[in-house]
Design a protein around this motif. Structure first.
Motif, mmCIF file in Angstrom:
data_model
loop_
_atom_site.group_PDB
_atom_site.id
_atom_site.type_symbol
_atom_site.label_atom_id
_atom_site.label_comp_id
_atom_site.label_asym_id
_atom_site.label_seq_id
_atom_site.Cartn_x
_atom_site.Cartn_y
_atom_site.Cartn_z
ATOM 1 N N LEU A 53 26.428 65.649 -13.345
ATOM 2 C CA LEU A 53 25.077 65.473 -13.599
ATOM 3 C C LEU A 53 24.663 63.927 -13.253
ATOM 4 O O LEU A 53 23.709 63.844 -12.955
ATOM 5 N N MET A 99 23.000 72.177 -8.715
ATOM 6 C CA MET A 99 22.677 71.860 -10.058
ATOM 7 C C MET A 99 21.782 70.749 -10.312
ATOM 8 O O MET A 99 20.912 70.941 -11.187
ATOM 9 N N VAL A 159 18.391 71.865 -12.450
ATOM 10 C CA VAL A 159 18.429 71.260 -13.836
ATOM 11 C C VAL A 159 17.240 70.020 -13.914
ATOM 12 O O VAL A 159 16.735 70.107 -14.894
ATOM 13 N N GLU A 160 17.349 69.263 -13.088
ATOM 14 C CA GLU A 160 16.748 67.922 -13.081
ATOM 15 C C GLU A 160 15.252 68.265 -12.250
ATOM 16 O O GLU A 160 14.162 67.572 -12.540
ATOM 17 N N GLY A 172 16.381 73.171 -16.374
ATOM 18 C CA GLY A 172 17.291 72.918 -17.554
ATOM 19 C C GLY A 172 18.748 73.809 -17.316
ATOM 20 O O GLY A 172 18.876 74.291 -16.131
ATOM 21 N N TYR A 173 19.395 73.777 -18.300
ATOM 22 C CA TYR A 173 20.858 74.448 -18.396
ATOM 23 C C TYR A 173 20.535 75.828 -17.920
ATOM 24 O O TYR A 173 21.406 76.432 -17.415
ATOM 25 N N PHE A 207 20.118 76.764 -14.539
ATOM 26 C CA PHE A 207 21.337 76.648 -13.817
ATOM 27 C C PHE A 207 22.160 77.966 -14.102
ATOM 28 O O PHE A 207 22.879 78.412 -13.158
ATOM 29 N N ILE A 225 28.373 74.867 -17.551
ATOM 30 C CA ILE A 225 27.635 74.003 -16.631
ATOM 31 C C ILE A 225 28.633 73.095 -15.908
ATOM 32 O O ILE A 225 28.787 71.790 -16.087
#
Length: 387
Positions: free
Chosen positions: A37, A68, A72-73, A78-79, A82, A131
């Protein structure tokens, strides 16, 4: 039409099994999740800065970290978002393996059996709720197996077929470092037989391999943590990371660089490499749960043994094309693991799943012929089902 219904059914069954696993086990943050991340600041703000960054997740993980970060961002999912993406990729992989084996072994039944087995192959799909980069790599590897098989089995390969091979290989090379050897080997091998598609006088596939090698070299040569970690592993005789049970005790000849260490400790490195190669076939270790051990014995071991038998047949038959398609990625991944280490949970074995199952599917047409000859009713059923 019937085949497409099978594809759809397999996709839905695979998604249901993987979703059930996520619900049961929950979403898990891996030890390297933060490192992966950390690349988001580059992908979402300064993409050019991803080259040569002083972090684990550089351009060599782009195929996994880019989606990812976007999910996620970037999209703010979010997780959970993903993991849903990984469930989709993993489910699609089962359909791809179905079609790959159907083409490779010229058998609809071989493809169907491979797809069904892969759908329930927990040793590979157990990572969908983590993740990490494993699911992305397994997906692009399966795409690579599919595209190369499609290219090889086509009567007259088109430019589209060749572009698929190049694109899949580059994706493999830039999703996890272990994919680099796979990608270069495939591209160089295909380029040897490439005659019609050339750019500036060079084979298209050869250009693809050059891109993988040059970009990876430029990226990794500007970073020191790889060599530092590798030297630490070698000096301490590490076979399995964070597990002192699996280590090789010896007194090494001091060296300050990777190259020096190889020159001064060649025999020890070979011994450790052989030991780590053997660990690939270890079904379980004592710390695994009872259920984990049972699953590995019943689900992992049969296709692993059948794949070895299939490889022996291919070697005896000098079937270079199938050996390069199925055997080369296994050899390349094993070579890199032999030079580095196994992870604590044997997670690095997960990408072997489609290879184990794809090779095992070789025996399905033989079994079908035996069943059809011995049981007339089975022959009629298989014929009606177009299997």
């Amino acid at each position: 039409m019937r085949r497409h219904l099978r594809y759809l059914s397999l996709l839905l069954i695979s998604a249901a099994l993987r979703t059930a696993w996520v619900v049961y086990d929950g979403i898990t943050i891996g030890p390297d999740t933060a490192n992966f991340l950390s690349s988001c600041q580059y992908w979402l703000g300064n993409p050019a800065g991803i080259f040569g960054i002083e972090a684990i997740a550089g351009i060599e993980y782009a195929g996994a970290t880019l989606p990812m970060c976007l999910i996620v961002e970037g999209a703010g999912l979010g997780y959970s978002g993903f993991v849903a993406y990984q469930v989709l990729l993993s489910s699609a992989s089962t359909v791809l393996l179905y079609d790959t084996c159907r083409r490779e072994w010229d058998s609809e039944l071989a493809g169907l059996v491979a797809g069904i087995v892969f759908a329930g192959f927990w040793p590979t799909f157990q990572w969908v709720n983590w993740i990490l980069t494993d699911v992305s790599f397994i997906f692009v590897l399966t795409v690579g197996l599919w595209s190369l098989t499609r290219y090889r089995t086509a009567e007259n390969p088109t430019l589209y077929d060749r572009i698929l091979v190049v694109g899949a290989a580059i994706a493999i090379g830039f999703t996890r470092p272990v994919g680099l050897l796979v990608a270069v080997g495939w591209l160089l091998w295909v380029s040897l037989g490439e005659e019609s598609v050339r750019v500036f006088g060079y084979p298209l596939t050869g250009i693809g391999s050059a891109v993988v090698v040059v970009v990876t070299y430029i990226t990794l040569s500007s970073r020191d943590e790889f060599s530092a970690q590798l030297l630490g592993v070698w000096r301490n005789g590490v076979l399995v990371l964070d597990d002192p049970t699996f280590s090789y005790e010896y007194v090494h000849t001091p060296a300050s660089t990777v190259f020096q260490f190889i020159l001064r400790n060649p025999l020890e490195l070979i011994i450790m490499g052989v030991l780590k190669t053997g660990l690939l076939f270890l079904p379980f270790v004592g710390r695994f749960s009872g259920l984990h051990k049972v699953i590995n014995l019943t689900v992992l071991v049969p296709p692993m043994l059948l794949s070895i038998m299939a490889l022996v047949r291919l070697i005896k038959g000098k079937d270079t094309e199938r050996l390069m398609t199925w055997g080369w990625p296994a050899v390349a991944m094993t070579a890199l693991i032999a030079a580095t280490f196994w992870d604590f949970d044997w997670r690095y074995r997960a990408p072997y799943g489609p290879i184990f199952i794809g090779l095992s599917a070789m025996f399905v047409p033989r079994f079908r012929k035996w069943a059809a000859d011995k049981y007339p009713g089975a022959r009629e059923y298989l014929q009606k089902a177009n299997l």
